[in-house]
Design an enzyme around this catalytic site. Structure first.
Site, PDB file in Angstrom:
ATOM      1  N   HIS A   1      -0.681   1.193 -13.047  1.00  0.00           N
ATOM      2  CA  HIS A   1       0.028   0.185 -13.617  1.00  0.00           C
ATOM      3  C   HIS A   1       1.533   0.544 -13.764  1.00  0.00           C
ATOM      4  CE1 HIS A   1       0.883  -3.687 -15.498  1.00  0.00           C
ATOM      5  NE2 HIS A   1       1.449  -3.152 -16.661  1.00  0.00           N
TER       6      HIS A   1
ATOM      7  N   ILE B   1      -7.842 -10.292 -10.689  1.00  0.00           N
ATOM      8  CA  ILE B   1      -8.599  -9.743 -11.887  1.00  0.00           C
ATOM      9  C   ILE B   1     -10.112  -9.736 -11.454  1.00  0.00           C
ATOM     10  CG2 ILE B   1      -9.150 -10.448 -14.177  1.00  0.00           C
ATOM     11  CD1 ILE B   1      -6.504 -11.684 -14.567  1.00  0.00           C
TER      12      ILE B   1
ATOM     13  N   ASN C   1       1.250   2.901  -2.657  1.00  0.00           N
ATOM     14  CA  ASN C   1       0.338   3.936  -3.356  1.00  0.00           C
ATOM     15  C   ASN C   1      -0.890   4.472  -2.567  1.00  0.00           C
ATOM     16  OD1 ASN C   1       1.284   4.660  -6.386  1.00  0.00           O
ATOM     17  ND2 ASN C   1       1.395   2.431  -5.918  1.00  0.00           N
TER      18      ASN C   1
ATOM     19  N   ARG D   1     -16.125 -15.960  -8.336  1.00  0.00           N
ATOM     20  CA  ARG D   1     -15.946 -14.766  -8.343  1.00  0.00           C
ATOM     21  C   ARG D   1     -17.144 -13.746  -8.425  1.00  0.00           C
ATOM     22  NH1 ARG D   1     -11.780 -13.396 -12.980  1.00  0.00           N
ATOM     23  NH2 ARG D   1     -13.442 -13.272 -14.410  1.00  0.00           N
TER      24      ARG D   1
ATOM     25  N   ASN E   1      -6.992   2.582 -11.955  1.00  0.00           N
ATOM     26  CA  ASN E   1      -6.064   1.610 -11.809  1.00  0.00           C
ATOM     27  C   ASN E   1      -4.493   2.423 -11.891  1.00  0.00           C
ATOM     28  OD1 ASN E   1      -4.464  -0.834 -10.891  1.00  0.00           O
ATOM     29  ND2 ASN E   1      -4.326  -1.296 -13.312  1.00  0.00           N
TER      30      ASN E   1
ATOM     31  N   ASP F   1      -5.260  -4.481 -17.919  1.00  0.00           N
ATOM     32  CA  ASP F   1      -4.570  -3.171 -17.924  1.00  0.00           C
ATOM     33  C   ASP F   1      -4.687  -2.377 -19.205  1.00  0.00           C
ATOM     34  OD1 ASP F   1      -3.205  -4.154 -15.639  1.00  0.00           O
ATOM     35  OD2 ASP F   1      -1.522  -5.345 -16.691  1.00  0.00           O
TER      36      ASP F   1
ATOM     37  N   GLY G   1       0.537  -1.498   0.008  1.00  0.00           N
ATOM     38  CA  GLY G   1       0.030   0.050  -0.017  1.00  0.00           C
ATOM     39  C   GLY G   1       0.757   1.152   0.143  1.00  0.00           C
TER      40      GLY G   1
HETATM   41  C1  GRF Z   1       2.529  -0.703  -7.738  1.00  0.00           C
HETATM   42  O1  GRF Z   1       3.541  -1.199  -8.472  1.00  0.00           O
HETATM   43  C2  GRF Z   1       1.375  -0.599  -8.757  1.00  0.00           C
HETATM   44  O2  GRF Z   1       1.712  -0.015 -10.073  1.00  0.00           O
HETATM   45  C3  GRF Z   1       0.804  -1.975  -9.137  1.00  0.00           C
HETATM   46  O3  GRF Z   1       1.070  -2.823  -7.769  1.00  0.00           O
HETATM   47  C4  GRF Z   1       2.064  -2.113  -7.017  1.00  0.00           C
HETATM   48  C5  GRF Z   1       1.497  -1.670  -5.622  1.00  0.00           C
HETATM   49  O4  GRF Z   1       2.395  -1.356  -4.677  1.00  0.00           O
HETATM   50  N1  GRF Z   1      -0.378  -2.068  -9.809  1.00  0.00           N
HETATM   51  P1  GRF Z   1       1.916  -0.869  -3.325  1.00  0.00           P
HETATM   52  O5  GRF Z   1       1.136  -1.778  -2.756  1.00  0.00           O
HETATM   53  O6  GRF Z   1       1.138   0.373  -3.676  1.00  0.00           O
HETATM   54  O7  GRF Z   1       3.128  -0.366  -2.714  1.00  0.00           O
END
Ligand code: GRF
Length: 218
Positions: free
Chosen positions: A111, A94, A16, A67, A109, A147, A14
């Site tokens: 990526h 997914i 991000n 799912r 999202n 993606d 986490g």
């Molecule tokens: C990041 O590299 C993001 O681009 C990808 O998963 C990773 C998550 O990292 N989708 P974090 O959990 O936010 O550190």
């Protein structure tokens, strides 16, 4: 105008999420996190949310027969919090097309590549193995294909001679932590329009400089 209510979906560390939490702590930021949802009970991101006083929920995909049932519970949890925007931040499942379609243009999202190049996993190793000069990251709207979806914001990072997947991942993550809150801000400020699968940003500032790699000295 009231803040955009965002729910963040995670599976892991986490970082991000933390960048979004930090951005939301600024009182001028036009969004707030109303829920952090994880499919893993031991995701460290849940701790980050708790420290910040944000509501958390764990929905473990293994507890569901299929799912559809799993996604139905996610959908319910998001709606219970009156979520305006879903932010996938390292959510490692997914999502099926009916769930994704239900949140069309309200789910984004991040990526770790310059999409549409390097969809899927191990993006940094694949870029280094291919010898490309730039890597990067992308925030995009989510569509049923993995993606895929209209691109909101990207950052490009030059790949050095001595690059390893780990060193590149660190550089890319630093950029991720900038572009994810920025993309949320643009959406929350209602500056984004989607037309023909393209994102149009009101008053967008396009950088004038060309980035060369390797550098051109003359
Ligand atoms: C990041 O590299 C993001 O681009 C990808 O998963 C990773 C998550 O990292 N989708 P974090 O959990 O936010 O550190």
């Amino acid at each position: 105008m009231s803040n955009t209510r965002i729910s963040v979906m995670i599976s892991g560390g986490g970082t991000n999420l933390q960048a979004i939490i930090d951005a939301c702590a600024n009182e001028d930021f036009p969004a707030e996190i109303v829920l952090v949802l994880s499919n893993k009970a031991d995701a460290y991101g849940l701790e980050r949310a708790k420290i910040a006083g944000i509501k958390t929920k764990v929905l473990n995909h293994q507890d569901y027969e299929n799912r559809q049932d799993f996604e139905c519970e996610i959908d319910k949890a998001l709606k219970e919090e009156n979520t305006d925007l879903v932010c996938l931040a390292g959510f490692m499942r997914i999502l099926g097309s009916s769930f994704v379609t239900g949140w069309k243009d309200r789910m984004i999202n991040i990526h770790p590549s310059l999409l549409p190049s390097y969809k899927g996993l191990h993006t940094h190793k694949r870029a280094i193995d291919d010898g490309v000069r730039f890597a990067g990251c992308t925030v995009h709207y989510v569509r049923p294909e993995m993606d895929d979806g209209p691109i909101i914001l990207q950052a490009a990072i030059a790949i050095s001679d001595l690059e390893t997947p780990e060193s590149l991942a660190n550089k890319v993550l630093e950029a991720e932590h900038k572009i994810y809150p920025e993309a949320i801000k643009l959406i929350a400020q209602h500056r984004i329009k989607i037309e023909d699968n393209h994102v149009i940003i009101k008053d967008m500032k396009t950088p004038a400089n060309i980035l060369y790699s390797p550098e051109i000295t003359e």
